[in-house]
Design a protein around this motif. Sequence first.
Motif, PDB file in Angstrom:
ATOM      1  N   GLN A  21       4.735  19.171  -3.148  1.00 17.51           N
ATOM      2  CA  GLN A  21       3.579  18.573  -2.480  1.00 17.51           C
ATOM      3  C   GLN A  21       3.938  17.182  -1.982  1.00 17.51           C
ATOM      4  O   GLN A  21       4.690  16.452  -2.640  1.00 17.51           O
ATOM      5  CB  GLN A  21       2.381  18.465  -3.427  1.00 17.51           C
ATOM      6  CG  GLN A  21       1.115  17.932  -2.790  1.00 17.51           C
ATOM      7  CD  GLN A  21       0.030  17.651  -3.804  1.00 17.51           C
ATOM      8  OE1 GLN A  21       0.021  16.610  -4.452  1.00 17.51           O
ATOM      9  NE2 GLN A  21      -0.878  18.603  -3.954  1.00 17.51           N
ATOM     10  N   LYS A  22       3.400  16.828  -0.821  1.00 16.07           N
ATOM     11  CA  LYS A  22       3.523  15.455  -0.346  1.00 16.07           C
ATOM     12  C   LYS A  22       2.222  15.048   0.335  1.00 16.07           C
ATOM     13  O   LYS A  22       1.520  15.874   0.922  1.00 16.07           O
ATOM     14  CB  LYS A  22       4.705  15.290   0.602  1.00 16.07           C
ATOM     15  CG  LYS A  22       4.568  15.973   1.944  1.00 16.07           C
ATOM     16  CD  LYS A  22       5.760  15.638   2.842  1.00 16.07           C
ATOM     17  CE  LYS A  22       5.623  16.327   4.212  1.00 16.07           C
ATOM     18  NZ  LYS A  22       6.762  16.009   5.102  1.00 16.07           N
ATOM     19  N   THR A  23       1.925  13.765   0.240  1.00 12.79           N
ATOM     20  CA  THR A  23       0.715  13.213   0.841  1.00 12.79           C
ATOM     21  C   THR A  23       1.087  11.973   1.640  1.00 12.79           C
ATOM     22  O   THR A  23       1.709  11.048   1.111  1.00 12.79           O
ATOM     23  CB  THR A  23      -0.320  12.840  -0.232  1.00 12.79           C
ATOM     24  OG1 THR A  23      -0.654  13.998  -1.007  1.00 12.79           O
ATOM     25  CG2 THR A  23      -1.581  12.279   0.410  1.00 12.79           C
ATOM     26  N   ASN A  24       0.720  11.969   2.909  1.00 15.98           N
ATOM     27  CA  ASN A  24       0.945  10.829   3.785  1.00 15.98           C
ATOM     28  C   ASN A  24      -0.371  10.117   4.039  1.00 15.98           C
ATOM     29  O   ASN A  24      -1.384  10.766   4.343  1.00 15.98           O
ATOM     30  CB  ASN A  24       1.559  11.263   5.110  1.00 15.98           C
ATOM     31  CG  ASN A  24       2.940  11.875   4.947  1.00 15.98           C
ATOM     32  OD1 ASN A  24       3.065  13.072   4.731  1.00 15.98           O
ATOM     33  ND2 ASN A  24       3.970  11.066   5.048  1.00 15.98           N
ATOM     34  N   LEU A  25      -0.364   8.790   3.912  1.00 11.10           N
ATOM     35  CA  LEU A  25      -1.559   7.986   4.118  1.00 11.10           C
ATOM     36  C   LEU A  25      -1.378   7.074   5.324  1.00 11.10           C
ATOM     37  O   LEU A  25      -0.323   6.454   5.494  1.00 11.10           O
ATOM     38  CB  LEU A  25      -1.855   7.141   2.873  1.00 11.10           C
ATOM     39  CG  LEU A  25      -2.104   7.910   1.572  1.00 11.10           C
ATOM     40  CD1 LEU A  25      -2.256   6.941   0.410  1.00 11.10           C
ATOM     41  CD2 LEU A  25      -3.324   8.803   1.692  1.00 11.10           C
ATOM     42  N   TYR A  26      -2.433   6.995   6.146  1.00  7.32           N
ATOM     43  CA  TYR A  26      -2.419   6.161   7.341  1.00  7.32           C
ATOM     44  C   TYR A  26      -3.600   5.199   7.265  1.00  7.32           C
ATOM     45  O   TYR A  26      -4.734   5.606   6.978  1.00  7.32           O
ATOM     46  CB  TYR A  26      -2.513   7.021   8.601  1.00  7.32           C
ATOM     47  CG  TYR A  26      -1.401   8.049   8.702  1.00  7.32           C
ATOM     48  CD1 TYR A  26      -0.218   7.761   9.378  1.00  7.32           C
ATOM     49  CD2 TYR A  26      -1.541   9.307   8.111  1.00  7.32           C
ATOM     50  CE1 TYR A  26       0.800   8.707   9.467  1.00  7.32           C
ATOM     51  CE2 TYR A  26      -0.524  10.256   8.188  1.00  7.32           C
ATOM     52  CZ  TYR A  26       0.636   9.948   8.866  1.00  7.32           C
ATOM     53  OH  TYR A  26       1.642  10.877   8.939  1.00  7.32           O
TER      54      TYR A  26
ATOM     55  N   LYS B  99       0.839  -1.195   0.000  1.00  7.58           N
ATOM     56  CA  LYS B  99       0.000   0.000   0.000  1.00  7.58           C
ATOM     57  C   LYS B  99       0.879   1.253   0.000  1.00  7.58           C
ATOM     58  O   LYS B  99       1.896   1.301   0.695  1.00  7.58           O
ATOM     59  CB  LYS B  99      -0.910   0.021   1.228  1.00  7.58           C
ATOM     60  CG  LYS B  99      -1.832  -1.177   1.356  1.00  7.58           C
ATOM     61  CD  LYS B  99      -2.868  -1.212   0.266  1.00  7.58           C
ATOM     62  CE  LYS B  99      -3.862  -2.335   0.497  1.00  7.58           C
ATOM     63  NZ  LYS B  99      -4.865  -2.420  -0.574  1.00  7.58           N
ATOM     64  N   PRO B 100       0.506   2.279  -0.751  1.00  3.46           N
ATOM     65  CA  PRO B 100       1.290   3.521  -0.708  1.00  3.46           C
ATOM     66  C   PRO B 100       1.115   4.222   0.640  1.00  3.46           C
ATOM     67  O   PRO B 100       0.004   4.294   1.167  1.00  3.46           O
ATOM     68  CB  PRO B 100       0.694   4.358  -1.844  1.00  3.46           C
ATOM     69  CG  PRO B 100      -0.700   3.834  -2.015  1.00  3.46           C
ATOM     70  CD  PRO B 100      -0.624   2.371  -1.697  1.00  3.46           C
ATOM     71  N   VAL B 101       2.185   4.699   1.204  1.00  2.22           N
ATOM     72  CA  VAL B 101       2.132   5.436   2.461  1.00  2.22           C
ATOM     73  C   VAL B 101       2.516   6.906   2.279  1.00  2.22           C
ATOM     74  O   VAL B 101       2.191   7.730   3.133  1.00  2.22           O
ATOM     75  CB  VAL B 101       3.028   4.790   3.537  1.00  2.22           C
ATOM     76  CG1 VAL B 101       2.522   3.405   3.889  1.00  2.22           C
ATOM     77  CG2 VAL B 101       4.474   4.718   3.073  1.00  2.22           C
ATOM     78  N   MET B 102       3.200   7.229   1.173  1.00  2.88           N
ATOM     79  CA  MET B 102       3.523   8.619   0.899  1.00  2.88           C
ATOM     80  C   MET B 102       3.772   8.815  -0.589  1.00  2.88           C
ATOM     81  O   MET B 102       4.385   7.968  -1.231  1.00  2.88           O
ATOM     82  CB  MET B 102       4.756   9.085   1.680  1.00  2.88           C
ATOM     83  CG  MET B 102       5.038  10.582   1.524  1.00  2.88           C
ATOM     84  SD  MET B 102       6.448  11.173   2.493  1.00  2.88           S
ATOM     85  CE  MET B 102       7.802  10.458   1.571  1.00  2.88           C
TER      86      MET B 102
END
Length: 276
Positions: free
Chosen positions: A45-50, A30-33
Amino acid sequence: DQIPGVIGWQIGGTEDAYVTMSSLQLERGKPVMTSTYRNDNVLLQKTNLYYRTDAARFNNFIKMYDIRNSLSCLSYDALILASAYKAFQYNYYVVKEVKTNYDINGTNPVITTSDYEYNATNQLNKSTTTVSNGRKLITRYLYPSDFTITTAPTFEVLALQSMKTKNIIAPPVEVQTLQEVNAVQTLLKGTVVKFKDYGNGLIKPDEILETELAVPSTDLTQCSVNASNQFVYNTAYKSKILYDSYEVNGGITQYHKTDNINSSFIYGYQKNYPVA
């Protein structure tokens, strides 16, 4: 991975490689960032996923077993090598998303945080997005399974009852968008879909209603089935689209917007595709 129940194997040693474990492969890959850079490696830009971490997710599984071998020792005895494991079926969904946007120079970050909540059938029932200034945008959803129905005196309630009976859990019946400023919530917009049961397993939208609001409303009422088993909803909703008829296989043949002309469709190819 989780250790299974075993017969014959010795867990915790070199034999682990031969034992079928309760795999957590649903949580792998799974992508986490994700990040976006300028061509000179300046971060824009950055996106963090939890993802969910609740222990209850492990309650959704299929019982499995693996008999690897059976070795006869005596005429009346044997060494059995077997394991009982779980094939997990849960949805490994995102519960939080943190998005950071930078200016063209990679400075002055603006952080947007989104929290997601799900119902018992793993459907998104609420998302809350918070921006850097503290303002929140809240989207909430109601599905057929969210309604309690004892009898069905109207076609809208009959359709909801049929959807629940047939385990039709989507699409949502209502979607509302709220804003929250200084702990005060107001309604920005909303959409309600009324369904109709045409029989023979055909349950289709009958009417779409949308809110008409000049300013955000403090009335946050969601649609429901009341004590008289009638389908009721926020008074800000007004009829927008009416679905007049369908083909027997579910294709729309006529609909019209409120106070507008009808739009009709003719189907061919065994009534599977519109041709006019």
